[in-house]
Scaffold this motif. Structure first.
Motif, PDB file in Angstrom:
ATOM      1  N   GLU A 210      31.714  12.419 -18.237  1.00 21.93           N
ATOM      2  CA  GLU A 210      31.033  13.073 -17.115  1.00 21.93           C
ATOM      3  C   GLU A 210      31.869  12.947 -15.843  1.00 21.93           C
ATOM      4  N   ASN A 288      31.526  14.668 -25.535  1.00 22.96           N
ATOM      5  CA  ASN A 288      31.384  16.006 -24.949  1.00 22.96           C
ATOM      6  C   ASN A 288      32.578  16.394 -24.087  1.00 22.96           C
ATOM      7  N   ASP A 333      26.892  18.804 -23.270  1.00 19.26           N
ATOM      8  CA  ASP A 333      26.951  17.346 -23.427  1.00 19.26           C
ATOM      9  C   ASP A 333      26.550  16.942 -24.848  1.00 19.26           C
ATOM     10  N   THR A 335      27.494  15.312 -27.537  1.00 21.35           N
ATOM     11  CA  THR A 335      28.428  14.342 -28.085  1.00 21.35           C
ATOM     12  C   THR A 335      28.220  14.184 -29.591  1.00 21.35           C
ATOM     13  N   LYS A 360      23.841  14.541 -31.171  1.00 24.49           N
ATOM     14  CA  LYS A 360      22.924  15.081 -30.164  1.00 24.49           C
ATOM     15  C   LYS A 360      22.484  16.500 -30.468  1.00 24.49           C
TER      16      LYS A 360
HETATM   17 CA   LIG Z   1      28.354  12.421 -22.074  1.00 24.63          CA
END
Ligand SMILES: [Ca+2]
Ligand SMILES: O=C(O)c1cc(C(=O)O)c2c(n1)C(=O)C(=O)c1cc(C(=O)O)[nH]c1-2
Length: 709
Positions: A210, A288, A333, A335, A360
């Motif tokens: 991030e 991600n 995101d 992952t 995810k």
């Molecule tokens: Ca992440």
């Protein structure tokens, strides 16, 4: 101090202080000369046949979390009682799977503090606090957590949140060596994951996609700490030579005009690994993209290898062997860092060596671990980004899921399953998944710039790179937490249990036909693994996110769980009104120890009386999303997690918000410094949003507690 009102007390200052002060009285005699010296590869393989000890993160190299112990079973689990509790002295998330070897438990609390506990007495043997600078708090995306240690040949290895890998003497806790895993001192790399030791090498990845990191994983010699190899997961600067063939191949799947290398590209290896000693392959789960939005990262598209992939490496050299990409061109995101489990099973009549994985993105994968070939995938929760996978193992993506129009992506970035460990019971052929949904709407934001605070882009004020705007569309799907028993061969749910909230703990399954799991609403529960019937439960002091373990000492089977609410969802939201410091609970059949006194969570009054200008509320909201939201939640709507909800903060605190934002009133608790990032005018708008939102909540019949992120 007037500013430190009820809500802020929760942040506490007792980290490790509590256990320290009791050190002398808590000590119990232990023959330290024998501790953990026997733990090596042979031992870990041998132990997998009996599960007497719990010597590595996922119990065995295959990370099954399936214990062969059966003394505690569906027949007698109702008589499970408390043996002892141990106060970890922490107030933030506790995510550790404890290890138990030679009668000693090694467990970590928040801020990477290690505790060694004599399992026979529940008393402290030693603690080690790596003294992570609290200014590192803002470098993590998702709470100052740690998922546990590795033990090998008399040493304990812990990854400190600030990026150091540290080796300790297992008997004394003395530091033996320390290596900085970051590429430079200003790198946003953290460590939250548990190291693994394969063939004498301590292996660790980092968090930080991030915040703009190029993902990698590094191996160090267990005895000396010498760096042995490092493998990057995504290509670097195209003007420089490729590090290896795998990077050359990967670069073809990225659009250089996106200048992805400036934002690192992502692909952090922040959680999962597994090892097959026979195939001599280790497996890593890659995270991600940075930024999240592929349109920003790689405008012409592309799969962006090796994001969202399982990659097999040679553990001797760190060389790439194969990959399978679960989420091509990640945008949300998604992952693939959720725990992988190695299993041997018969699929379509043929024996297969497989990897089981529930990342995810909401699909359950069965992959051939000898060569990375796709076997099958099926969604285990509702999904709206893909309709399924084709025969070649490629998702059939649905239209509109990458657009600038706000879209409720399902699963959301919290994942249909996050890091909370799955377990697999080979006797029953069932995997136990802590599944969930946390509603969120996202839209691609063409205005993204690397590490720029852009109002509306979540947490961009502290350096997040999502390239996505949050909200903008009402979310329709309901949040849920659900324990799912999944048959990987038939790709089918066998049973499920609905839970009070998303964000429940990892699972453990045993030859006693049990599944153990802690819940977000503060219970530790045992289910019949065959049908999901609840067999036993005990309240624990707060919500549980970590996974339980079991082991046998002096002929007796124990079950332990480290409790401490937090992690990315638990910073701002909660499902229990209890609040306790991080605590290890250990249970045994017939245990009679009394439960500790649970603290009550003091929420405070809904905020009132902070003056504001109505026209500042909307721009304040966009600033709130980009600076405050993931830590503090929606003011007056969420109830606060291990960090306070500002809509219930004392009036003086919000009236004097500058003291927190600029003057460091909470710096020692890990709150980032916004000096030079926000202006006085911005803070005025933030106050308006916080008070304005509290006022609008007050105008409603009842404040809803449903997660809004
Ligand atoms: Ca992440
Ligand atoms: O991309 C990354 O580098 C990264 C790191 C981490 C982390 O290190 O904890 C998380 C995530 N991503 C993430 O996406 C996520 O949902 C998450 C949840 C948690 C947690 O501990 O509760 N960590 C992380």
């Amino acid at each position: 101090m007037a500013l430190v009102g009820a809500g802020f007390l929760l942040l506490g200052t007792t980290l490790s202080g509590c256990s320290r002060s009791n050190e002398a009285s808590n000590r119990a005699p232990v023959d330290t000369s024998k501790i953990a010296g026997k733990i090596n590869g042979d031992f870990i393989v041998k132990n997998a046949a009996t599960s007497e000890e719990w010597p590595s993160y996922g119990l065995d190299y295959s990370e099954t979390r399936f214990s062969k112990l059966s003394q505690i079973s569906t027949d007698n689990v109702a008589r499970l009682g408390l043996a002892w509790t141990y106060d970890l002295g922490s107030t933030r998330g506790v995510e550790a799977t404890p290890l138990v070897v030679d009668g000693i438990m090694y467990v970590t609390a928040s801020w990477s503090v290690v505790h060694a506990i004599n399992v026979r007495t529940g008393k402290q043997l030693w603690t080690f606090d790596p003294q992570v600078p609290r200014s590192a708090g803002g470098k993590g995306c998702c709470d100052v957590v740690n998922r546990g240690v590795a033990v090998y040949e008399g040493k304990v290895f812990v990854g400190a949140f600030d990026g150091r890998l540290i080796a300790l003497d297992a008997a004394s806790g003395a530091k033996l060596w320390e290596e900085d895993t970051r590429l430079s001192p200003d790198s946003p790399a953290t460590i939250t994951g548990a190291p693994r030791v394969y063939k004498g090498k301590v292996i660790i990845g980092n968090g930080g996609a991030e915040l703009g990191l190029r993902g990698y994983i590094t191996a160090y010699d267990a005895s000396s700490g010498k760096k042995l190899w490092r493998w990057f997961t995504v290509p670097g600067d195209p003007s420089k030579p490729f590090e290896n063939k795998a990077m050359e191949a990967a670069a073809k799947t990225w659009d250089p005009s996106g200048r992805y290398w400036e934002a690192g590209g992502g692909g952090t290896v922040w959680n999962s690994m597994a090892f097959d000693p026979q195939l001599n392959l280790m497996y890593i789960g890659v995270g991600n993209g940075a930024p999240w939005s592929r349109n920003r990262r790689s405008p012409k598209g592309g799969d962006n290898l090796y994001l969202g992939s399982i990659v097999a490496l040679n553990p001797d050299t760190g060389e790439y062997v194969w990959h399978y990409q679960e989420t091509p061109g990640d945008n949300w995101d998604y992952t693939s860092t959720q725990d992988m489990i190695l299993a041997d099973m018969t699929v379509d009549g043929a024996p297969r060596k497989v990897i089981l994985h529930a990342p995810k993105n909401g699909f359950f994968f069965v992959i051939d671990r000898t060569n990375g070939k796709f076997i099958s995938a099926k969604n285990f929760v509702p999904v709206n980004w893909a309709s399924g996978y084709d025969k070649a193992g490629r998702p059939i993506e649905l239209p509109g899921v990458r657009s600038a129009t706000p879209y409720e992506i399902i699963p959301g970035p919290f994942g249909g399953h996050n890091w909370h460990s799955m377990s697999f019971n080979p006797a029953l052929g069932l995997a136990f998944i802590p599944a969930q949904h946390v509603p969120l709407s996202l839209a691609d934001d063409p205005k993204w710039k690397y590490r720029s605070n852009i109002p509306g882009q979540p947490m961009s004020g502290i350096g997040w790179n999502t390239g996505s705007l949050l909200g903008g569309a009402a979310t329709k799907a309901k949040p849920f937490g659900r324990l799912i028993a999944w048959d990987p061969v038939r790709q089918k749910q066998v049973w499920s249990q609905e839970q009070v909230s998303p964000w429940n703990g990892g699972t453990l399954t045993t030859a006693g036909n049990l599944v153990f799991q802690g819940t977000a609403d503060g219970h530790f529960v045992a289910y019949d693994a065959r049908n999901g019937h609840k067999m036993w439960e005990s309240p624990v002091g707060s919500g549980v996110i970590a996974a339980p373990i079991t082991y046998q000492i002096d002929g007796k089977q124990y079950v332990s769980i480290a409790v401490g609410w937090g992690g990315v969802f638990g910073e701002s939201q909660r499902a229990t009104d209890r609040s306790s410091p991080g605590t290890v609970y250990t249970f045994v059949i017939g245990g009679k120890a009394p439960l500790p006194q649970f603290g009550k969570y003091e929420q405070g009054e809904l905020l009132s009386g902070v003056p504001y200008d109505k026209k500042d509320v909307a721009p304040g909201g966009a600033l709130y999303v980009s600076n405050c939201l993931f830590c503090h939640g929606v003011p007056g709507v969420d109830k606060g997690g291990n960090l306070p909800n500002l809509g219930y903060a004392p009036r003086e605190a919000i009236a004097n918000l500058e003291a927190f934002v600029f003057e460091g009133a909470m710096a020692e608790q890990g709150m980032p410094d916004f000096k030079g990032k926000l202006t006085a005018e911005d803070v005025k708008k933030l106050k308006a949003f916080i008070q304005g939102t509290a006022d609008s909540v007050r105008g409603q019949p009842a404040a809803s507690a449903k997660p809004k992120k």
